[in-house]
Scaffold this active site. Structure first.
Site, PDB file in Angstrom:
ATOM      1  N   ASN A 435     -17.797 -26.047 -10.311  1.00  0.00           N
ATOM      2  CA  ASN A 435     -16.675 -25.362 -11.075  1.00  0.00           C
ATOM      3  C   ASN A 435     -15.555 -26.158 -10.806  1.00  0.00           C
ATOM      4  OD1 ASN A 435     -15.112 -22.937 -12.347  1.00  0.00           O
ATOM      5  ND2 ASN A 435     -13.827 -23.605 -10.541  1.00  0.00           N
ATOM      6  N   GLU A 436     -15.097 -27.005 -12.084  1.00  0.00           N
ATOM      7  CA  GLU A 436     -13.734 -27.701 -12.054  1.00  0.00           C
ATOM      8  C   GLU A 436     -13.478 -28.929 -11.066  1.00  0.00           C
ATOM      9  OE1 GLU A 436     -10.733 -24.750 -11.811  1.00  0.00           O
ATOM     10  OE2 GLU A 436     -11.079 -23.755 -13.857  1.00  0.00           O
ATOM     11  N   ASP A 437     -14.588 -29.540 -10.409  1.00  0.00           N
ATOM     12  CA  ASP A 437     -14.370 -30.541  -9.689  1.00  0.00           C
ATOM     13  C   ASP A 437     -13.887 -31.479 -10.365  1.00  0.00           C
ATOM     14  OD1 ASP A 437     -14.823 -28.740  -7.584  1.00  0.00           O
ATOM     15  OD2 ASP A 437     -16.880 -29.475  -7.012  1.00  0.00           O
ATOM     16  N   SER A 489     -18.430 -27.648 -15.111  1.00  0.00           N
ATOM     17  CA  SER A 489     -17.877 -26.633 -16.010  1.00  0.00           C
ATOM     18  C   SER A 489     -16.496 -26.760 -15.358  1.00  0.00           C
ATOM     19  CB  SER A 489     -18.313 -25.151 -15.938  1.00  0.00           C
ATOM     20  OG  SER A 489     -17.516 -24.505 -16.862  1.00  0.00           O
ATOM     21  N   HIS A 505     -12.185 -25.067 -19.952  1.00  0.00           N
ATOM     22  CA  HIS A 505     -11.553 -23.813 -19.260  1.00  0.00           C
ATOM     23  C   HIS A 505     -10.011 -23.905 -19.912  1.00  0.00           C
ATOM     24  CE1 HIS A 505     -14.356 -23.947 -15.347  1.00  0.00           C
ATOM     25  NE2 HIS A 505     -14.839 -23.632 -16.575  1.00  0.00           N
TER      26      HIS A 505
END
Length: 863
Positions: A435-437, A489, A505
């Site tokens: 997530n969002e890395d 993501s 996102h």
């Protein structure tokens, strides 16, 4: 039937580790097979409840302490059981396990997500045995690793968390507390047997024409003799059976067999077809004496899955949508965080209730977010049963993770352990690396050269790219080859904010550029996997976690502690003050204001996304996942259902806008409508004095798999007087299946008019099946109808409430007026509704009884 046994250990006791060995043990107050230190300290009344008031501040010593657990179990030898294993489904987190003595160490684990099978043959005593587990402080352990391997950045929680393979949200998040727990969080079993199979995987590949399924049943084996393995697949009806068998020698550790299911009964997501399951039975029998040794039975859903990323008609980039059994499925769902800070406190009923709330809210997907845990089997079982698809992240979130050799090896094993556990659930349709890395990599300007496809980036300052693009996809390919893998993501296109490729996102509402939510139609991407708006929890929930009445005001120390979002006071005030009138700052009024803004924002976001599902070749948006469905503790957050299960107004708004049949209305100006992105925010005069020409569009969404003919009417009302200004009867409209149909474009409207659209079922006497409304924006400027006793009228009946209005009324919230001795609850099918003249709004309400006193609040009211 099988010559094997399995005993789940329970009856745990615990104490602080490192003190005098003679210190007394505390017996767990419950007899559950799993537990953890915070729940046990609470049961023993040693700590105050960290969910209440400011108690989180007073329990931080728990995470800085080492703890130990022990339990006793009986073992009686059986000559037919040649082998004994202790099986650990999960240990949280830095654990050393001893059997029958301080020096008899049988296991060390430093990864919460590893599963262990430890052979203890010959190490067990006849009769009473003792298992003892020492848990080191994960905080201390992580800081030691950070000192050894270097500092990596983390957003949310302390930086050392990225070195520790533990649920990352335990370190605190912008919606969750800092409560670093530990304990035997997964079941521990003693398994005794002669021969057995495990990790049975039924891999069903459905033909493109859906007329056959090629099934490969594979398994791992632990054998002490030559065996036959018989495999039967029983049809959902319980009738026809497909059978085969294979043979394994005692020295073999893996086996497989192939079968074909003709004309398979297929599993569908909710709203697209039935959820049916085959029963797969695997029986192990000794070849010499034909004695059954072990058996496995499991339900298996069969479906054909594709993640479709292909060029689109008339727009750049590629699609991003899921196709199940050759049918495109628009995703309307939520992000799922762990449902509790202390996961062992949850039951199967809790998971069933949460998934049920998702389905009841017209949602068909949950994204298991990468900062929590690979969820309990009960969660996936319920998603399978209810037809809820699962987007499964690997457990990395909002950080710059390392990739030194021992870390990478631990992650590879973690991924294999969890994918092998989860691969049988047909609800899982995607694995995402984190997530969002990659967004973190962009923010920190880490080395991310897309042209470099070497597969090994461990020598760069973005070493975890090797995990996400090499190690994790290899594990998925090996152990669950039918499931698509997505490196992150968000991911796709030219960076993580590219709206034309992959998922995004969309946090430019609330975070980022803090756009007005009325511009949400300019923010849609090919798949919006996160977006949200913060709001306070329900008033009755606030009264549960704020025990001091003097602290029950919006800006109190307790309310601020239970709002972890950075800058939340400013941003929440920005969006509320920018959009709605605030006549009072009492707690109930502020709760309503924040929830109304959240509902308005998320409702428009859902409508904007669904509108872009326009049919074959024009799936410009394949789905939306709101951040977030649930909370892990009582707080103000982006959740649409608070920790105590109270549904915020946004839950109902999204439910209406995500219904199988729905209407949408959007008000704009011709100049703004023509823009593809939000206009730049520039400093200048506070108001544009030029008069504006406002227009609106109307569309319908048919999310079902059948074409629908419906009667649609559009009415324009004077907001202040309730007078009907204009009515457009669109007559019977053909709404093609699984897409949006545009109905009206560029209809003029002024700033004193509210618009209502109604869809009626022409086959069922004109029953209302969908409504939509639109109001001038921002709402704070709207001239509302003058308060009067007859503005709203409620009729309370058994199981339903009827609402009538003499003028348009915004955001009507209803709730049961409860007496102190009345603990009844009413389940409202809808709430926070807009009510117009000439239209009786009926809300079904389980538990409502004629004569009950129902209270009401609406926008502009003072009660």
């Amino acid at each position: 039937m099988s010559v094997s046994s399995s005993v789940t250990l329970s009856g745990w006791r615990w104490r602080q580790h490192g003190k005098d060995d003679d210190q007394p043990w505390h017996q767990c107050a419950h007899n559950r097979p799993t537990t953890e230190i915070f729940t046990d300290l609470l049961d023993a009344q040693i700590i105050p409840d960290p969910f209440l008031d400011q108690n989180e501040r007073h329990v931080q010593w728990v995470g800085e302490t080492d703890w130990e657990y022990a339990c006793d179990f009986q073992y009686e030898p059986d000559r037919s059981h040649a082998r004994q294993d202790l099986v650990f489904d999960g240990l949280d987190t830095v654990a050393t396990v001893y059997l029958n003595g301080r020096g008899d160490e049988i296991l060390q684990s430093s990864n919460m997500f590893h599963r262990h099978r430890v052979e203890v043959t010959g190490k067990l005593r006849h009769g009473l045995n003792t298992l003892r587990i020492v848990f080191r402080s994960a905080l201390h352990y992580g800081r030691e690793l950070e000192a050894k391997h270097g500092r990596y950045r983390a957003f949310n929680g302390e930086n050392s968390r990225v070195h520790v393979r533990k649920a990352q949200y335990h370190y605190g998040w912008d919606w969750g507390p800092l409560l670093v727990t530990c304990g035997p969080c997964g079941e521990i079993r003693l398994e005794s047997y002669a021969s057995r199979v495990h990790d049975v995987f039924v891999d069903a590949q459905v033909a493109e024409d859906l007329q056959a399924a090629s099934v490969r049943v594979s398994f791992d084996a632990i054998l002490n003799q030559d065996v036959s393995v018989d495999i039967a697949i029983v049809a959902p009806s319980g009738g026809e059976v497909v059978r085969t068998s294979t043979a394994l020698g005692a020295e073999e550790s893996r086996g497989s067999a192939a079968l074909v299911i003709p004309k398979p009964a297929l599993w569908y997501p909710v709203g697209h077809g039935p959820q049916v399951f085959y029963l797969v039975e695997v029986v192990v029998t000794g070849r010499r004496d034909q004695v059954p040794l072990h058996s496995v039975r499991k339900p298996v859903g069969v479906r054909r899955l594709r993640l479709v990323q292909q060029p689109l008609v008339d727009e750049p980039g590629t699609s991003f949508f899921f196709e199940i059994n050759n049918e495109p499925v628009y995703i309307s769902g939520s992000n799922w965080i762990p449902d509790h800070s202390f996961l062992t406190a949850l039951t199967a009923r809790d998971y069933a209730s949460a998934v049920g709330m998702c389905v009841e809210g017209n949602q068909n997907m949950l994204r298991v977010w990468g900062g929590g845990v690979y969820e309990h089997d009960a969660f996936y079982e319920e998603c399978d049963r209810r037809g809820v698809l699962v987007w499964q992240d690997f457990m990395f979130a909002c950080g710059q993770y390392p990739c030194y050799p021992e870390f990478a090896a631990s992650v590879q094993r973690e991924a294999a352990d969890q994918v092998k556990r989860l691969r049988q659930y047909c609800c899982i349709v995607l694995y995402a690396g984190n997530n969002e890395d990659y967004a973190v990599a962009e923010m920190l300007k880490l080395t991310w050269d897309r042209a470099d496809q070497s597969g090994d980036w461990t020598k760069t300052n973005f070493p975890a790219r090797t995990l996400y693009e090499t190690h994790l996809p290899a594990v998925v390919s090996e152990h669950s080859p039918g499931i698509p893998y997505h490196p992150s993501s968000p991911w796709g296109g030219e960076g993580t904010e590219d709206r034309t490729v992959g998922d995004i996102h969309q946090w430019n509402v609330w975070h980022g550029s803090q756009e007005k939510y009325q511009l949400w139609d300019k923010l849609v991407g090919r798949f919006v996997s996160e977006f949200g708006m913060l709001a306070l929890p329900a008033a009755k929930s606030v009264r549960r976690f704020v025990t001091d009445p003097a602290q029950r005001y919006p800006q109190s120390a307790v309310m601020d502690l239970h709002n972890k979002a950075d800058g939340a006071e400013r941003r929440l005030a920005l969006y509320v003050m920018e959009n709605v009138r605030v006549d009072s700052m009492d707690l109930d009024s502020w709760i309503y204001a924040t929830q109304l803004v959240q509902a308005e924002c998320l409702g428009f976001a859902v409508r904007s996304c669904r509108r872009q599902w326009k049919g074959p070749g024009r799936q410009y948006c394949g789905g939306h996942l709101v951040w977030q469905l649930n909370d892990c503790w009582p707080c103000s957050s982006w959740a649409v259902v608070d920790f105590y299960g109270e549904q915020k107004l946004a839950y109902y708004a999204m439910k209406r806008d995500a219904a199988p049949l729905a209407l949408g209305i959007m008000r704009s100006t011709p100049e703004l409508k023509a823009l593809k992105s939000p206009p730049p925010q520039v400093l200048g005069p506070p108001h544009d004095l030029a008069p504006k020409h406002h227009i609106f569009d109307v569309w319908a969404v048919n999310g079902t798999v059948q074409d629908v003919h419906a009667q649609i009417d559009v009415r324009l009302y004077d907001i202040a007087t309730g007078a009907l200004r204009e009515e457009r009867r669109l007559g019977s409209q053909a709404l093609l299946a699984n897409r949006t149909t545009e109905l009206l474009q560029d209809v003029s409207v002024d700033e004193k008019t509210a618009v209502q659209a109604i869809m009626r079922d022409i086959r069922d006497g004109g029953r209302v099946i969908a409504r939509a409304s639109d109001w001038p924006q921002p709402l704070k400027y709207v001239a509302l109808a003058a308060p009067s006793p007859d503005l709203l009228a409620l009729s309370v009946l058994d199981g339903k409430l009827e609402i009538r209005a003499t003028a348009p009324v915004k955001g009507v919230q209803v709730y049961l007026s409860q007496q102190p001795d009345d603990d009844r609850d009413v389940s409202w099918e809808d709430n926070g509704v807009d009510v117009f003249p000439d239209d009786v709004y009926t809300i079904h309400a389980l538990g409502l009884v004629k004569g009950d006193k129902v209270e009401v609040r609406h926008y502009g009211s003072t009660s």
